[in-house]
Scaffold this motif. Structure first.
Motif, PDB file in Angstrom:
ATOM      1  N   GLY A 268       0.747  -1.136   0.200  1.00  0.00           N
ATOM      2  CA  GLY A 268       0.054  -0.042  -0.141  1.00  0.00           C
ATOM      3  C   GLY A 268       0.781   1.140   0.133  1.00  0.00           C
ATOM      4  N   CYS A 269       0.089   2.568  -0.128  1.00  0.00           N
ATOM      5  CA  CYS A 269       0.956   3.737  -0.209  1.00  0.00           C
ATOM      6  C   CYS A 269       2.080   3.550  -1.052  1.00  0.00           C
ATOM      7  N   TYR A 270       2.004   3.308  -2.334  1.00  0.00           N
ATOM      8  CA  TYR A 270       2.838   3.036  -3.358  1.00  0.00           C
ATOM      9  C   TYR A 270       3.956   4.225  -3.755  1.00  0.00           C
ATOM     10  N   ILE A 271       3.277   5.110  -3.804  1.00  0.00           N
ATOM     11  CA  ILE A 271       3.950   6.431  -4.213  1.00  0.00           C
ATOM     12  C   ILE A 271       4.781   6.883  -3.001  1.00  0.00           C
ATOM     13  N   ALA A 272       4.160   7.071  -1.971  1.00  0.00           N
ATOM     14  CA  ALA A 272       4.862   7.328  -0.676  1.00  0.00           C
ATOM     15  C   ALA A 272       5.947   6.560  -0.347  1.00  0.00           C
ATOM     16  N   THR A 273       5.864   5.168  -0.540  1.00  0.00           N
ATOM     17  CA  THR A 273       7.036   4.366  -0.267  1.00  0.00           C
ATOM     18  C   THR A 273       8.159   4.561  -1.370  1.00  0.00           C
ATOM     19  N   CYS A 274       7.580   4.722  -2.351  1.00  0.00           N
ATOM     20  CA  CYS A 274       8.798   5.160  -3.608  1.00  0.00           C
ATOM     21  C   CYS A 274       9.446   6.415  -3.229  1.00  0.00           C
ATOM     22  N   VAL A 275       8.674   7.464  -2.579  1.00  0.00           N
ATOM     23  CA  VAL A 275       9.356   8.661  -2.539  1.00  0.00           C
ATOM     24  C   VAL A 275      10.322   8.591  -1.217  1.00  0.00           C
ATOM     25  N   TYR A 276       9.746   7.832  -0.230  1.00  0.00           N
ATOM     26  CA  TYR A 276      10.331   7.960   0.983  1.00  0.00           C
ATOM     27  C   TYR A 276      11.310   6.932   1.294  1.00  0.00           C
ATOM     28  N   GLY A 277      11.208   5.841   0.230  1.00  0.00           N
ATOM     29  CA  GLY A 277      12.085   4.544   0.416  1.00  0.00           C
ATOM     30  C   GLY A 277      11.721   3.606   0.987  1.00  0.00           C
ATOM     31  N   PHE A 325       9.954  12.371 -10.902  1.00  0.00           N
ATOM     32  CA  PHE A 325       8.618  12.003 -10.268  1.00  0.00           C
ATOM     33  C   PHE A 325       8.892  11.822  -8.884  1.00  0.00           C
ATOM     34  N   ARG A 326       9.863  11.692  -8.421  1.00  0.00           N
ATOM     35  CA  ARG A 326      10.185  11.492  -6.781  1.00  0.00           C
ATOM     36  C   ARG A 326      10.120  13.005  -6.170  1.00  0.00           C
ATOM     37  N   ASN A 327      10.900  13.922  -6.955  1.00  0.00           N
ATOM     38  CA  ASN A 327      10.925  15.291  -6.643  1.00  0.00           C
ATOM     39  C   ASN A 327       9.471  15.902  -6.651  1.00  0.00           C
ATOM     40  N   PHE A 328       8.577  15.452  -7.557  1.00  0.00           N
ATOM     41  CA  PHE A 328       7.263  16.085  -7.916  1.00  0.00           C
ATOM     42  C   PHE A 328       6.540  15.534  -6.716  1.00  0.00           C
ATOM     43  N   TRP A 329       6.508  14.432  -6.373  1.00  0.00           N
ATOM     44  CA  TRP A 329       5.502  14.032  -5.486  1.00  0.00           C
ATOM     45  C   TRP A 329       6.207  14.240  -3.753  1.00  0.00           C
ATOM     46  N   LYS A 330       7.434  14.312  -3.889  1.00  0.00           N
ATOM     47  CA  LYS A 330       8.062  14.621  -2.518  1.00  0.00           C
ATOM     48  C   LYS A 330       7.615  15.889  -1.718  1.00  0.00           C
ATOM     49  N   SER A 331       7.836  16.891  -2.623  1.00  0.00           N
ATOM     50  CA  SER A 331       7.275  18.268  -2.160  1.00  0.00           C
ATOM     51  C   SER A 331       5.827  18.401  -1.653  1.00  0.00           C
ATOM     52  N   ARG A 332       4.830  17.729  -2.445  1.00  0.00           N
ATOM     53  CA  ARG A 332       3.569  17.624  -2.253  1.00  0.00           C
ATOM     54  C   ARG A 332       3.251  16.824  -0.910  1.00  0.00           C
ATOM     55  N   LEU A 333       3.912  15.588  -0.892  1.00  0.00           N
ATOM     56  CA  LEU A 333       3.660  14.838   0.283  1.00  0.00           C
ATOM     57  C   LEU A 333       4.134  15.201   1.506  1.00  0.00           C
ATOM     58  N   ASP A 334       5.388  16.069   1.463  1.00  0.00           N
ATOM     59  CA  ASP A 334       6.098  16.694   2.562  1.00  0.00           C
ATOM     60  C   ASP A 334       5.029  17.436   3.223  1.00  0.00           C
ATOM     61  N   LYS A 335       4.400  18.390   2.326  1.00  0.00           N
ATOM     62  CA  LYS A 335       3.447  19.413   3.024  1.00  0.00           C
ATOM     63  C   LYS A 335       2.254  18.977   3.478  1.00  0.00           C
ATOM     64  N   MET A 336       1.894  17.877   2.835  1.00  0.00           N
ATOM     65  CA  MET A 336       0.492  16.989   3.398  1.00  0.00           C
ATOM     66  C   MET A 336       1.037  16.422   4.652  1.00  0.00           C
ATOM     67  N   VAL A 337       2.126  15.789   4.901  1.00  0.00           N
ATOM     68  CA  VAL A 337       2.513  15.123   6.000  1.00  0.00           C
ATOM     69  C   VAL A 337       2.542  16.083   7.255  1.00  0.00           C
ATOM     70  N   SER A 338       3.339  17.413   6.938  1.00  0.00           N
ATOM     71  CA  SER A 338       3.276  18.407   7.979  1.00  0.00           C
ATOM     72  C   SER A 338       2.053  18.714   8.545  1.00  0.00           C
ATOM     73  N   GLU A 339       1.083  18.971   7.393  1.00  0.00           N
ATOM     74  CA  GLU A 339      -0.285  19.511   7.853  1.00  0.00           C
ATOM     75  C   GLU A 339      -1.197  18.495   8.854  1.00  0.00           C
ATOM     76  N   LEU A 340      -0.934  17.338   8.193  1.00  0.00           N
ATOM     77  CA  LEU A 340      -1.434  16.156   9.109  1.00  0.00           C
ATOM     78  C   LEU A 340      -1.168  16.007  10.484  1.00  0.00           C
ATOM     79  N   ASN A 341       0.364  16.061  10.716  1.00  0.00           N
ATOM     80  CA  ASN A 341       0.991  16.238  11.867  1.00  0.00           C
ATOM     81  C   ASN A 341       0.361  17.419  12.832  1.00  0.00           C
ATOM     82  N   CYS A 342       0.397  18.421  12.338  1.00  0.00           N
ATOM     83  CA  CYS A 342      -0.180  19.385  13.064  1.00  0.00           C
ATOM     84  C   CYS A 342      -1.647  19.342  13.582  1.00  0.00           C
ATOM     85  N   ARG A 343      -2.339  18.797  12.638  1.00  0.00           N
ATOM     86  CA  ARG A 343      -3.725  18.180  13.171  1.00  0.00           C
ATOM     87  C   ARG A 343      -3.842  17.117  14.028  1.00  0.00           C
TER      88      ARG A 343
END
Length: 354
Positions: A268-277, A325-343
């Motif tokens: 699961g979380c294929y793109i996130a796993t690809c981005v974060y390794g 591909f990794r750079n494109f998704w990493k910037s968006r996922l980093d922002k999303m993760v930060s917002e989720l952590n704050c919530r």
């Protein structure tokens, strides 16, 4: 003569006070009160010449009159009653109490006891409701009762951006009977997050070497998280891996084998796993919690998950090894993760709900 607005400390009525007077009586409930002007007027400055070997000759020493201190305590109490835990006025009154009374901090702690600040901190810790007022209370306690664990623990557990100094203070001021529990909580966090940020030396260096040698679970975590450093450049990764190796006892170095994971590992979380390794790292733990407990609770969220799992494996297979591909998704996922952590979505170790 002119009138200035005031609020009765007993009944809360809005009243007007002659600005030439330093005290008055509420016309609604009959309560006597002291004005802020009176508090300031009670301050007495004297010049104290000390003979001995101290360098205090000519120093100005401020001595607080008892009425002055009581007035400040009353004003601080009003702020606390109104739940203005971060107001500039509250800090001003409390700081003046400290400056003008030899036992000012004890007076403030007695005020906190009277206003049940400690009980509110304990309740926030037990309930897990650390944000908003709980975090403000943590700021009060760490500022005016810094050797009490409650403030540090509330601040530590309530922050999505935890700092290693707060964790160290949790351990420092814990009772001996609880110290081992807090050590495990804090040091686990240090290992789970330290290697992934630029302050990795501060986080990992805060774990005593003897503690690492005596606790196999910390050694396992260090090895595990060294294997998750594939989302950073090679030079930085090698520096952090070398630092982690030096923390481990010699008999664990043979277990220290760094293997790059496959992009689609995990389930699961294929793109996130690809981005974060890795399927198991703080960022992906956050996203998996979001998937299971937020998206999975609504029909449209479940539809999104279904579509994501239908499309993302093919995207990763086609483009997963490309830098854009990794750079494109990493910037968006980093922002999303930060917002989720704050919530409040946690980024600690997680096992999938389903």
């Amino acid at each position: 003569m002119s009138l200035v607005p005031a609020i009765c400390t007993q009944c809360g009525a809005e009243i007007e006070v002659d600005d030439t007077h330093e005290a008055g009586i509420c016309k609604y409930c009959g309560t006597a009160f002291i004005t802020e002007k009176a508090i300031n007027n009670y301050t007495t400055n004297i010049t104290n010449h000390i003979v001995n070997n101290n360098n205090f000759a000519g120093a100005n020493v401020t001595i607080g009159n008892d009425s002055n201190i009581e007035g400040l305590l009353t004003l601080a109490k009003i702020e606390l009653q109104a739940k203005h835990y971060r107001s500039n006025n509250l800090f001003k009154y409390l700081d003046e109490i400290v400056a003008k009374s030899y036992d000012g901090l004890e007076k403030i702690r007695n005020l906190f006891r009277e206003m049940e600040i400690y009980e509110m901190a304990e309740l926030a810790i037990e309930s897990g409701e650390h944000m908003n007022k709980g975090f403000e209370i943590a700021g009060l306690l760490t500022r005016y009762d810094s050797e009490n664990i409650l403030g540090w623990l509330l601040k530590w557990r309530g922050s999505s951006l935890k700092f290693y100094e707060d964790g160290e203070n949790v351990i420092r001021f814990a009772d001996e009977r609880d110290k081992e529990t807090y050590q495990k909580e804090v040091y686990t966090y240090f290992v789970e997050h330290g290697p992934h940020c630029n302050a990795y030396k501060e986080y990992l260096g805060a774990i005593p070497s003897d503690y690492i040698k005596k606790n196999g679970y910390i050694q396992d975590l260090l090895i595990q998280h060294a294997n998750m450093l594939w989302d950073i450049d090679e030079k930085t990764r090698n520096e952090r891996i070398k630092y982690i190796r030096n923390l481990l006892p010699d008999d664990r170095l043979n277990d220290f084998k760094i293997v790059r994971p496959k992009s689609t590992s995990g389930g699961g979380c294929y793109i996130a796993t690809c981005v974060y390794g890795s399927y198991d790292c703080p960022q992906v733990w956050t996203l998996r919690r979001f998937r299971d407990y937020i998206l999975g609770e609504t029909w449209y969220g479940r539809l999104f998950i279904k579509c994501y799992y239908a499309i993302s494996p093919s995207l990763v297979k086609l483009f997963g090894e490309t830098k854009w591909f990794r750079n494109f998704w990493k910037s968006r996922l980093d922002k999303m993760v930060s917002e989720l952590n704050c919530r409040g979505v946690k980024d600690t170790y997680y096992q999938d709900k389903y």
